[in-house]
Design an enzyme around this catalytic site. Structure first.
Site, mmCIF file in Angstrom:
data_model
loop_
_atom_site.group_PDB
_atom_site.id
_atom_site.type_symbol
_atom_site.label_atom_id
_atom_site.label_comp_id
_atom_site.label_asym_id
_atom_site.label_seq_id
_atom_site.Cartn_x
_atom_site.Cartn_y
_atom_site.Cartn_z
ATOM 1 C CB CYS A 239 -0.967 0.007 1.177
ATOM 2 S SG CYS A 239 -0.177 -0.174 2.794
ATOM 3 C CG HIS B 132 -4.022 0.828 4.815
ATOM 4 N ND1 HIS B 132 -3.554 -0.083 3.887
ATOM 5 C CD2 HIS B 132 -5.083 1.463 4.222
ATOM 6 C CE1 HIS B 132 -4.303 -0.012 2.797
ATOM 7 N NE2 HIS B 132 -5.223 0.920 2.970
#
Length: 365
Positions: A40, A315
């Site tokens: 990510c 994230h």
């Protein structure tokens, strides 16, 4: 054909080297990126770069092919893979694609990007910028006159008289001035940058971007500087100014720091930073020669790389303003969704991407 920032661009045929998933037609530039195992951080940066209009046009129009260098470490492979991916993201044919080939190539040259461990998006961006610049460093810069300024000399030494479109877009120059408090003798050095790394104020849950800028450029007192005029160690003031503003200004917020009270473990600052979406004024932070230049000093935000969570578990996402549709979107790996402008500013903001106002047209020779 699509129209971005007033420029009509012919899209070439789709490249097949990327694994395409969910073949559902999407809008131009609204294709997601599959998470290949904690990638990510990479996806976030690639979406921000894909939404840089000048770089996107340079890649999908195949102009980059005329400027590839094969005499560097990465042998032109990184720009080829980045360009191929940007074409996939802008052809509008797929809901998301998997950038396995690009990941393989960057992993060949930097092993930390090879595995499945989470990495820092700022580190990836900085290394990627250097690779892209090196892959395209073929523009010869003739010396225009015999007598040049110290800033110009430093710029030529950095470029080795060969520049790139990446350098034209993302690279600026910092002037560092040290001034003796006793005799006022000044000494200046110059350094190129592809992004500015700003500290966040300590013990502040809420702060403004201009506060971070002020901290970075306000100057600091140093002790024991060897003054060339006094011929001895003196106290001095060190001051930073921007001697060359880039068309695309990338600002990194230093949210992670080593906590000495916890055996040096890295802690994340969760400050809510208020930053402008329009009219970021950089003239107060420029050196005298740059402040007199005709180049723009005002910027508008077009992308944000966000980090949620902690060092141990986090994230990354990206918020990008589409130059094609004129609105903001959230890029969360393979999921792309509209984003209300009021939600662009958040405590997750990690890297800010600003472009000149008015936007510059890409011009290379």
């Amino acid at each position: 054909m699509i129209c971005v920032a007033g420029v009509k661009i012919q899209l070439p045929p789709t490249y097949n080297i990327y694994s395409s998933i969910f073949p559902l037609r999407r809008g131009r530039g609204l294709t997601g990126l599959k998470n290949l195992g904690n990638t990510c951080y990479m996806n976030s940066i690639l979406q921000c770069l894909s939404n840089t209009p000048q770089l996107m046009e340079f890649c999908i129009s195949d102009k980059y092919k005329n400027y590839i260098s094969r005499r560097n470490k990465t042998n032109g492979q990184v720009i080829e893979e980045v360009a191929a991916l940007i074409k996939e993201l802008w052809n509008g044919q797929y809901k998301c694609v998997a950038s396995r080939d690009l990941r393989y190539v960057v992993g060949q040259y930097q092993k930390i990007f090879r595995g499945v461990d989470q990495q820092d998006s700022h580190e990836f961006l900085t290394i990627l910028m250097d690779w892209l610049h090196s892959d395209l460093q073929t523009l010869r810069v003739p010396r225009k006159r015999d007598i040049i300024s110290a800033a110009e000399k430093a710029w030529l030494e950095f470029t080795k008289s060969q520049e790139s479109i990446i350098q034209h877009l993302f690279y600026g120059q910092i002037k560092s001035t040290v001034k003796c408090v006793t005799c006022t003798k000044e000494s200046a050095t110059y350094e190129c940058f592809s992004n500015l790394s700003l500290e966040l104020p300590a013990n502040a849950n809420f702060c403004y971007l201009h506060q971070c800028m002020d901290m970075y450029f306000s100057g600091e007192k140093i002790h024991g500087w060897n003054c060339p005029n006094c011929k001895t160690k003196r106290d001095a003031i060190k001051k930073l100014d921007i001697s060359k503003l880039p068309p695309v200004l990338v600002i990194h917020l230093k949210r992670f720091y080593a906590d000495p009270s916890n055996a040096g473990a890295y802690i994340k600052k969760q400050n809510y930073l208020q930053f402008p979406l329009e009219n970021l004024e950089m003239k107060p932070y420029t050196a005298r020669v740059e402040s007199r230049a005709v180049t723009p000093k005002t910027y508008q935000l077009y992308a944000v790389s966000n980090h949620y969570g902690t060092m141990e578990g986090g994230h990354y996402t990206a918020f990008c303003k589409s130059a094609h549709y004129g609105r903001w979107y959230k890029f969360d790996d393979q999921v792309v969704s509209p984003l209300d402008t009021s939600n662009v500013v958040s405590s997750a903001a990690y890297i800010l991407f600003y472009s000149w106002l008015p936007p510059m047209q890409l011009s290379i020779s």
